[in-house]
Design an enzyme around this catalytic site. Sequence first.
Site, mmCIF file in Angstrom:
data_model
loop_
_atom_site.group_PDB
_atom_site.id
_atom_site.type_symbol
_atom_site.label_atom_id
_atom_site.label_comp_id
_atom_site.label_asym_id
_atom_site.label_seq_id
_atom_site.Cartn_x
_atom_site.Cartn_y
_atom_site.Cartn_z
ATOM 1 N N LYS A 72 0.787 -1.132 -0.152
ATOM 2 C CA LYS A 72 0.135 0.138 -0.162
ATOM 3 C C LYS A 72 0.891 1.298 0.037
ATOM 4 C CE LYS A 72 -4.198 -1.834 1.831
ATOM 5 N NZ LYS A 72 -5.412 -1.968 2.757
ATOM 6 N N ASN A 111 -5.005 1.840 -1.714
ATOM 7 C CA ASN A 111 -5.353 0.509 -1.759
ATOM 8 C C ASN A 111 -6.316 0.490 -3.186
ATOM 9 O OD1 ASN A 111 -8.060 1.816 -1.433
ATOM 10 N ND2 ASN A 111 -8.771 0.204 -0.592
ATOM 11 N N ASP A 118 -10.135 2.491 1.779
ATOM 12 C CA ASP A 118 -10.364 1.892 3.203
ATOM 13 C C ASP A 118 -11.253 2.914 4.195
ATOM 14 O OD1 ASP A 118 -9.352 -0.580 2.738
ATOM 15 O OD2 ASP A 118 -7.225 0.121 3.037
ATOM 16 N N ALA A 121 -1.636 1.455 15.061
ATOM 17 C CA ALA A 121 -1.145 2.560 14.319
ATOM 18 C C ALA A 121 -0.625 2.186 13.027
ATOM 19 C CB ALA A 121 -0.088 3.379 15.189
ATOM 20 N N ASN A 175 -1.097 2.272 20.787
ATOM 21 C CA ASN A 175 -0.287 1.254 19.872
ATOM 22 C C ASN A 175 0.705 0.451 20.766
ATOM 23 O OD1 ASN A 175 -0.100 -0.207 17.336
ATOM 24 N ND2 ASN A 175 1.745 0.968 17.353
ATOM 25 N N THR A 185 3.626 -0.187 19.774
ATOM 26 C CA THR A 185 4.816 0.736 19.631
ATOM 27 C C THR A 185 4.419 2.174 19.797
ATOM 28 O OG1 THR A 185 5.699 -0.943 18.161
ATOM 29 C CG2 THR A 185 6.785 1.094 17.983
ATOM 30 N N LEU A 223 -11.868 -4.499 13.054
ATOM 31 C CA LEU A 223 -11.626 -4.454 11.647
ATOM 32 C C LEU A 223 -11.350 -6.053 11.079
ATOM 33 C CD1 LEU A 223 -11.214 -1.483 11.783
ATOM 34 C CD2 LEU A 223 -9.371 -1.488 10.360
ATOM 35 N N TYR A 255 -11.691 -9.709 9.942
ATOM 36 C CA TYR A 255 -12.932 -10.345 9.751
ATOM 37 C C TYR A 255 -12.855 -11.881 9.486
ATOM 38 C CZ TYR A 255 -10.967 -9.619 5.386
ATOM 39 O OH TYR A 255 -9.957 -9.373 4.128
#
Length: 269
Positions: free
Chosen positions: A68, A89, A104, A128, A150, A152, A208, A210
């Site tokens: 991406k 994307n 997205d 992130a 996140n 990190t 997110l 699935y």
Amino acid sequence: MSDPVLCGVILHPAGHTLSPLLHETAYSALGLDAHYEVFDVPPRDFARELEALRARRVRQLSVSLPHKEAALALSERVSPAARAIGACNTLTLEDGAWRADNTDWIGVQRTLEPLGPWQGRRATVLGAGGAARAVVYALHALGLEVRVLNRTAERAEQLTAELGGRVGGLDEPYDLLVNATSLGMAPNVEQTPAPADALRPGSTVFDLVYRPLETRLLREARAAGCPTQDGLDMLVHQAVEQLRLWSGQTADAALLRRTADAALAAEAR
Ligand code: NAP
């Protein structure tokens, strides 16, 4: 009769992508003549493959992990959303030049819109990476206040510095919790990005992931009294938007959702 439009998804590894099923179902329902292929391309070959696809007149590409960012960097034209999110994307060959878009974030926005209103509400985003960046962009468009958490910490700081919002924690109240990490994804279905005691009754939880459709996070959220949303509607809506950019036509999101549900159920058997 004209030749079919050549299109496809470029990713690595190919795995079990649902993109061909979604796009072929939509093309068929809309009566469009298109041929959608899977291009499994390792990162080192991405730039060369993009040139080869341009030469073959493959005009429309869904771009998935890990390409991406590279797709954005190699595009001659970039939409404002793709530029802000820092990921592409969707590639479209226009007058011989690649145009980069990001659908997205539209997938996130269309998934959440019916669950709102969201103006002035508080969201906590876990993760992130590229998906989290599209989520944060969409949440701002919906008018939410955004906090990002996140593993990190520097990545959360960089994300909020670039896209707005601030770094936060699960101890702060939220109206919407979004999992944009890969935690909970098959085969690691016992992982979860938030402990059950951090789930707040009445707050919406959107995962997110699935595969599986019902993650441990969503199961625990439901048990805690939270409305829940799985990741498949986002996938469907981002594909619907890709098709709109490419053909100007609107695919039936409910048909695509039923088709994807059936495919995931068959996979699980
Ligand atoms: P990515 O860029 O690789 O980011 C992965 C994120 O998950 C990072 O924030 C990473 O944290 C975090 N993470 C990974 N392993 C972790 C662990 N063991 N503990 C804590 N955090 C961990 O991937 P992405 O593209 O953003 O995708 C993230 C998820 O969204 C994936 O599950 C993907 O399938 C899903 N997704 C869904 C859709 C949809 O349409 N529904 C679309 C895109 C993506 P660090 O920064 O610390 O490494």
